[in-house]
Design a protein around this motif. Structure first.
Motif, PDB file in Angstrom:
ATOM      1  N   ASN A   6       0.843  -1.201   0.000  1.00 45.45           N
ATOM      2  CA  ASN A   6       0.000   0.000   0.000  1.00 45.45           C
ATOM      3  C   ASN A   6       0.872   1.243   0.000  1.00 45.45           C
ATOM      4  OD1 ASN A   6      -2.513  -1.382   0.166  1.00 45.45           O
ATOM      5  ND2 ASN A   6      -2.029  -1.841   2.301  1.00 45.45           N
ATOM      6  N   ILE A   7       0.652   2.092  -0.988  1.00 45.74           N
ATOM      7  CA  ILE A   7       1.519   3.254  -1.155  1.00 45.74           C
ATOM      8  C   ILE A   7       0.707   4.549  -1.097  1.00 45.74           C
ATOM      9  CG2 ILE A   7       3.236   4.358  -2.675  1.00 45.74           C
ATOM     10  CD1 ILE A   7       3.503   1.506  -4.005  1.00 45.74           C
ATOM     11  N   ALA A   8       1.049   5.436  -0.178  1.00 45.52           N
ATOM     12  CA  ALA A   8       0.357   6.724  -0.077  1.00 45.52           C
ATOM     13  C   ALA A   8       1.160   7.768  -0.849  1.00 45.52           C
ATOM     14  CB  ALA A   8       0.230   7.132   1.382  1.00 45.52           C
ATOM     15  N   LEU A   9       0.519   8.357  -1.851  1.00 49.31           N
ATOM     16  CA  LEU A   9       1.190   9.392  -2.640  1.00 49.31           C
ATOM     17  C   LEU A   9       0.616  10.754  -2.257  1.00 49.31           C
ATOM     18  CD1 LEU A   9       1.127   7.798  -6.211  1.00 49.31           C
ATOM     19  CD2 LEU A   9       3.111   8.023  -4.720  1.00 49.31           C
ATOM     20  N   PRO A  10       1.466  11.776  -2.195  1.00 49.94           N
ATOM     21  CA  PRO A  10       0.938  13.109  -1.891  1.00 49.94           C
ATOM     22  C   PRO A  10       0.254  13.697  -3.125  1.00 49.94           C
ATOM     23  CG  PRO A  10       3.314  13.186  -2.225  1.00 49.94           C
ATOM     24  CD  PRO A  10       2.919  11.756  -2.387  1.00 49.94           C
ATOM     25  N   ALA A  66      -1.886   2.198   7.568  1.00 48.65           N
ATOM     26  CA  ALA A  66      -2.870   2.150   6.483  1.00 48.65           C
ATOM     27  C   ALA A  66      -2.134   2.121   5.150  1.00 48.65           C
ATOM     28  CB  ALA A  66      -3.798   3.351   6.536  1.00 48.65           C
ATOM     29  N   ALA A  67      -0.938   2.710   5.129  1.00 46.21           N
ATOM     30  CA  ALA A  67      -0.052   2.599   3.979  1.00 46.21           C
ATOM     31  C   ALA A  67       1.256   1.979   4.481  1.00 46.21           C
ATOM     32  CB  ALA A  67       0.224   3.976   3.384  1.00 46.21           C
ATOM     33  N   ASP A  68       1.847   1.105   3.657  1.00 47.08           N
ATOM     34  CA  ASP A  68       3.134   0.525   4.064  1.00 47.08           C
ATOM     35  C   ASP A  68       4.251   1.526   3.821  1.00 47.08           C
ATOM     36  OD1 ASP A  68       2.111  -2.104   4.678  1.00 47.08           O
ATOM     37  OD2 ASP A  68       1.755  -2.286   2.526  1.00 47.08           O
ATOM     38  N   ILE A  69       4.155   2.211   2.700  1.00 44.72           N
ATOM     39  CA  ILE A  69       5.145   3.235   2.412  1.00 44.72           C
ATOM     40  C   ILE A  69       4.449   4.493   1.895  1.00 44.72           C
ATOM     41  CG2 ILE A  69       7.070   1.665   1.932  1.00 44.72           C
ATOM     42  CD1 ILE A  69       6.524   2.079  -1.013  1.00 44.72           C
ATOM     43  N   GLY A  70       5.179   5.593   1.877  1.00 42.34           N
ATOM     44  CA  GLY A  70       4.593   6.828   1.388  1.00 42.34           C
ATOM     45  C   GLY A  70       5.699   7.831   1.115  1.00 42.34           C
ATOM     46  N   ILE A  71       5.300   8.956   0.541  1.00 44.29           N
ATOM     47  CA  ILE A  71       6.287   9.992   0.265  1.00 44.29           C
ATOM     48  C   ILE A  71       5.878  11.248   1.022  1.00 44.29           C
ATOM     49  CG2 ILE A  71       7.102  11.605  -1.529  1.00 44.29           C
ATOM     50  CD1 ILE A  71       6.649   7.916  -2.068  1.00 44.29           C
ATOM     51  N   ALA A  72       6.781  11.715   1.876  1.00 48.37           N
ATOM     52  CA  ALA A  72       6.467  12.892   2.686  1.00 48.37           C
ATOM     53  C   ALA A  72       7.646  13.849   2.648  1.00 48.37           C
ATOM     54  CB  ALA A  72       6.183  12.471   4.116  1.00 48.37           C
ATOM     55  N   GLY A  73       7.343  15.135   2.756  1.00 51.64           N
ATOM     56  CA  GLY A  73       8.397  16.143   2.808  1.00 51.64           C
ATOM     57  C   GLY A  73       9.113  16.061   4.147  1.00 51.64           C
ATOM     58  N   LYS A  74      10.405  16.413   4.150  1.00 51.04           N
ATOM     59  CA  LYS A  74      11.159  16.386   5.399  1.00 51.04           C
ATOM     60  C   LYS A  74      10.544  17.357   6.420  1.00 51.04           C
ATOM     61  CE  LYS A  74      14.650  15.212   8.023  1.00 51.04           C
ATOM     62  NZ  LYS A  74      14.687  13.869   8.637  1.00 51.04           N
ATOM     63  N   ASP A  75       9.900  18.426   5.928  1.00 48.09           N
ATOM     64  CA  ASP A  75       9.253  19.395   6.826  1.00 48.09           C
ATOM     65  C   ASP A  75       8.195  18.718   7.696  1.00 48.09           C
ATOM     66  OD1 ASP A  75       8.047  18.980   4.330  1.00 48.09           O
ATOM     67  OD2 ASP A  75       6.749  20.723   4.540  1.00 48.09           O
ATOM     68  N   ILE A  76       7.404  17.835   7.055  1.00 48.28           N
ATOM     69  CA  ILE A  76       6.340  17.135   7.791  1.00 48.28           C
ATOM     70  C   ILE A  76       6.962  16.175   8.802  1.00 48.28           C
ATOM     71  CG2 ILE A  76       4.385  15.536   7.517  1.00 48.28           C
ATOM     72  CD1 ILE A  76       3.853  18.329   6.395  1.00 48.28           C
ATOM     73  N   LEU A  77       8.045  15.503   8.391  1.00 48.13           N
ATOM     74  CA  LEU A  77       8.688  14.535   9.287  1.00 48.13           C
ATOM     75  C   LEU A  77       9.286  15.244  10.497  1.00 48.13           C
ATOM     76  CD1 LEU A  77      10.429  12.238   6.641  1.00 48.13           C
ATOM     77  CD2 LEU A  77       8.188  11.974   7.704  1.00 48.13           C
ATOM     78  N   LEU A  78       9.870  16.415  10.263  1.00 45.37           N
ATOM     79  CA  LEU A  78      10.466  17.153  11.380  1.00 45.37           C
ATOM     80  C   LEU A  78       9.381  17.711  12.295  1.00 45.37           C
ATOM     81  CD1 LEU A  78      13.270  19.130   9.511  1.00 45.37           C
ATOM     82  CD2 LEU A  78      13.608  17.324  11.201  1.00 45.37           C
ATOM     83  N   GLU A  79       8.272  18.139  11.699  1.00 44.18           N
ATOM     84  CA  GLU A  79       7.232  18.772  12.493  1.00 44.18           C
ATOM     85  C   GLU A  79       6.467  17.767  13.357  1.00 44.18           C
ATOM     86  OE1 GLU A  79       6.693  21.873  12.997  1.00 44.18           O
ATOM     87  OE2 GLU A  79       4.784  21.745  14.052  1.00 44.18           O
ATOM     88  N   TYR A  80       6.144  16.595  12.784  1.00 47.31           N
ATOM     89  CA  TYR A  80       5.290  15.662  13.517  1.00 47.31           C
ATOM     90  C   TYR A  80       6.046  14.468  14.106  1.00 47.31           C
ATOM     91  CZ  TYR A  80       1.706  18.468  11.347  1.00 47.31           C
ATOM     92  OH  TYR A  80       0.933  19.526  10.965  1.00 47.31           O
ATOM     93  N   SER A  81       7.323  14.311  13.795  1.00 45.66           N
ATOM     94  CA  SER A  81       8.132  13.174  14.248  1.00 45.66           C
ATOM     95  C   SER A  81       7.355  11.857  14.270  1.00 45.66           C
ATOM     96  CB  SER A  81       8.681  13.409  15.655  1.00 45.66           C
ATOM     97  OG  SER A  81       9.138  14.684  15.805  1.00 45.66           O
ATOM     98  N   PRO A  82       6.830  11.428  13.125  1.00 45.82           N
ATOM     99  CA  PRO A  82       6.121  10.154  13.134  1.00 45.82           C
ATOM    100  C   PRO A  82       7.109   9.008  13.371  1.00 45.82           C
ATOM    101  CG  PRO A  82       6.409  10.914  10.880  1.00 45.82           C
ATOM    102  CD  PRO A  82       6.922  12.012  11.764  1.00 45.82           C
ATOM    103  N   ASP A  83       6.615   7.915  13.964  1.00 46.81           N
ATOM    104  CA  ASP A  83       7.478   6.772  14.249  1.00 46.81           C
ATOM    105  C   ASP A  83       7.541   5.881  13.003  1.00 46.81           C
ATOM    106  OD1 ASP A  83       9.014   4.993  15.636  1.00 46.81           O
ATOM    107  OD2 ASP A  83       7.325   3.993  16.607  1.00 46.81           O
ATOM    108  N   VAL A  84       8.366   6.284  12.044  1.00 48.14           N
ATOM    109  CA  VAL A  84       8.466   5.553  10.775  1.00 48.14           C
ATOM    110  C   VAL A  84       9.943   5.442  10.375  1.00 48.14           C
ATOM    111  CG1 VAL A  84       6.230   6.312   9.872  1.00 48.14           C
ATOM    112  CG2 VAL A  84       8.255   7.706   9.427  1.00 48.14           C
ATOM    113  N   TYR A  85      10.229   4.599   9.397  1.00 51.93           N
ATOM    114  CA  TYR A  85      11.571   4.559   8.828  1.00 51.93           C
ATOM    115  C   TYR A  85      11.658   5.581   7.705  1.00 51.93           C
ATOM    116  CZ  TYR A  85      12.339   0.041  11.137  1.00 51.93           C
ATOM    117  OH  TYR A  85      12.479  -0.967  12.053  1.00 51.93           O
ATOM    118  N   GLU A  86      12.782   6.257   7.622  1.00 54.58           N
ATOM    119  CA  GLU A  86      12.991   7.201   6.520  1.00 54.58           C
ATOM    120  C   GLU A  86      14.023   6.576   5.601  1.00 54.58           C
ATOM    121  OE1 GLU A  86      13.840  11.274   7.793  1.00 54.58           O
ATOM    122  OE2 GLU A  86      14.992  11.529   5.948  1.00 54.58           O
ATOM    123  N   LEU A  87      13.566   5.913   4.535  1.00 49.76           N
ATOM    124  CA  LEU A  87      14.457   5.024   3.800  1.00 49.76           C
ATOM    125  C   LEU A  87      15.278   5.690   2.720  1.00 49.76           C
ATOM    126  CD1 LEU A  87      12.070   1.958   3.422  1.00 49.76           C
ATOM    127  CD2 LEU A  87      13.874   2.272   5.104  1.00 49.76           C
TER     128      LEU A  87
END
Lengths: 212, 369
Positions: A6-10, A66-87
């Motif tokens: 499952n892939i979440a695309l922005p 809900a998605a196994d992988i997805g594409i997110a901006g580094k801004d979102i990752l820094l802001e929300y610190s989700p518990d995910v791998y950044e591959l």
């Protein structure tokens, strides 16, 4: 039954560009190009299922599995610190998180700095590291208006080309961090769909290496 | 008792308790409260620093337990040459990330304190695997060794700030982040990148570790080999993975750390490791290893959900004969079906059958299945 990745695309231009990269990597799903109002697109032969979501929601879909992988901006990752791998750094959607102010702004350290931003956590963290006392004014859009109307002294926002700033007599005074699109993965999904994810990362990194 | 009627977390608790007691772990029962002071001194060990506090009748500041391990250590004495083995099944109170409000979380776990040797570590990892297997056979146990991660970072000679950043990147499997930091610090990133990007079975990862200069002759690697070998020989080979992105707080943990995942649950449901450093901080000279299973996550494991709340609703009124009503109910309960007796059909209830008791007996009014 074949397991589906499952892939979440922005949604938007960045997402379309990313899909292009996935297609090139051998994870195509032709139905995605049909002009309709469907939300989910599948290619059972390739074992992929794509869906478009609001860019700032991608990390939520991935963190909750809900998605196994997805594409997110580094801004979102820094802001929300989700518990995910950044591959992978896909090296597209490049911009920077910056502090901007009215042209000729003098930063007086005698008073509390008023900062308008959508990115509260990034801002807090950045100024805390400097030991600077700030007031955060959280806005959801049109951040550039804040210093013009005197709502804030500076803004912290994403700057791509700087044209909007320039047209409003604003300028970047400090860069906080460079931003680009990242491939993220759910931690549990990564374990159970590992072969497929590794294959995708390998193919995508061939494309990004060529560019860097 | 019909075990199928229990919720998945209740079933898991029953099976886990019997598993742990078979291996000589004694149940450790504790009170819900603890002096707040204990948590203030070890704040970083906790997942979050938000703690529910209240003042006790004698004026002492107390807390609703956000964690169990600290309380167990506090009440354990050093016993040279022995190990103290306990399991617990307690509620802890933590802030949930999504709602940012306090939540009661059911946690089950094991602690083994004392002279920890390779056997204790093996037993703990084996029980972690078997705990996961109890919940679902489709599981993975990720194992890491913090001494190996430390050795590789130490060999890079980077600043403390970079070290902290590197640890974050390792936890995210963020190879590009590692490259950026190393470029800034003019350090060689190759070995750390190798360490983080190689993930999988011991057969796949151990040869890679043997190619890293500062790791190949280490005690950590030899113990990792010995223990993963024994796990493989005992049938856990296809379930264990070596993954150095499992990073627990290095100020408290050392040596083996591990995390368990179940297919269908979006985050880790088991987490544990050796915490000798925490023991030393709390004035104990012995070592310790343990893990916790987060049973609240099991709700997410989708079992076939019941489409009905109850098999039957029996309606009666004030004139109904009590004996006849009781007989009608027994007709259902005797063969294990559920029934609710009501004067009116409750709102939102989903039932298979709706019946009414009248002078002629029980009449079926509606049949849904």
């Amino acid at each position: 039954m074949k397991t589906m990745l499952n892939i979440a695309l922005p949604k938007g231009r960045l997402g379309e560009k990313v899909y292009g990269m996935f297609e090139k990597a051998g994870f195509e799903c032709p139905s995605i190009k049909e002009n309709n109002r469907k939300l989910i697109f599948e290619n059972p032969q390739k074992g992929v299922r794509y869906f478009w979501v609001k860019p700032s929601d991608v990390a939520i879909y991935v963190e909750h599995g809900a998605a196994d992988i997805g594409i997110a901006g580094k801004d979102i990752l820094l802001e929300y610190s989700p518990d995910v791998y950044e591959l992978l750094d896909l090296d597209i959607g490049k911009c920077r998180m910056a502090v901007a102010a009215k042209h000729g702004f003098r930063d007086s350290t005698q008073k509390t700095l008023r900062v308008a931003t959508k990115f509260t956590n990034i801002t807090k963290d950045y100024y805390a590291k400097q030991g600077r006392d700030i007031d955060i004014i959280h806005l959801n859009g049109s951040i550039e208006l804040a210093p013009i109307l005197g709502l804030s002294d500076v803004i912290v926002d994403i700057v791509e080309t700087g044209t909007t700033l320039k047209e409003n007599n604003l300028e970047v005074i400090e860069t906080i961090v460079p931003i680009s699109a990242r491939l993220i993965a759910n931690k549990s999904g990564f374990k159970f769909k590992n072969d497929k994810i590794e294959e995708l990362v390998c193919e995508l990194s061939k494309q990004t290496e060529g560019k860097q | 008792m019909n075990i199928d009627s229990l919720k998945s977390d209740e079933q898991a608790i029953l099976s886990l308790r019997s598993l742990y007691s078979r291996y000589g772990y004694l149940q450790y029962k504790m009170s819900k409260f603890e002096e707040y002071d204990l948590y203030v001194r070890n704040k970083d060990f906790l997942v979050s620093d938000n703690i529910i506090t209240f003042t006790d009748t004698d004026g002492k500041l107390m807390a609703l337990k956000p964690d169990v391990t600290l309380s167990i250590i506090k009440n354990t004495k050093d016993m040279p040459g022995c190990v103290h083995k306990v399991y617990y099944n307690e509620n802890v109170y933590r802030v949930s990330k999504g709602t940012n409000s306090y939540k009661e979380i059911m946690q089950t776990g094991l602690e083994c304190m004392g002279d920890i040797d390779d056997y204790c570590i093996y037993e703990m990892l084996m029980l972690a695997s078997r705990s996961l297997d109890t919940i679902s056979s489709d599981y993975v146990l990720d194992i890491s060794h913090l001494d190996i991660v430390s050795a590789v970072i130490d060999s890079m000679e980077v600043s403390d700030k970079a070290r902290r950043e590197l640890l974050l990147c390792i936890g995210e499997k963020n190879i590009h982040g590692i490259s950026d930091i190393c470029q800034r610090e003019a350090a060689d990133a190759a070995e750390l990148k190798k360490l983080v990007s190689t993930y999988g079975s011991p057969e796949k990862v151990i040869p890679m570790l043997e190619s890293i200069e500062c790791v190949k002759n280490s005690a950590a690697l030899s113990s990792l080999k010995k223990i993963t070998n024994l796990l493989s020989e005992n049938g856990f080979g296809d379930k264990i993975r070596i993954d150095f992105s499992v990073i627990n707080h290095m100020g408290y943990y050392n040596g083996f750390v591990f995390k368990g995942f179940i297919n269908g649950v979006s985050s880790g449901i088991l987490s544990g490791g050796q915490y000798d450093r925490l023991m030393h901080k709390m004035g104990r000279s012995s070592g310790a290893i343990g893990f916790a299973v987060y049973l609240d996550m099991l709700e997410r494991l989708t079992k076939a959900e019941d489409a009905y709340d109850v098999d039957a609703v029996i309606l009666y009124d004030d004139s109904s004969d009590l004996k006849a009503l009781n007989d009608a109910v027994r007709l259902f309960t005797i063969d294990g079906r559920s029934v609710t007796v009501q004067k009116q059909v409750p709102e939102k209830i989903k039932y298979r059958q709706l019946l009414r008791l009248n002078e002629r007996g029980v009449e079926i009014i509606e049949n849904n299945a």
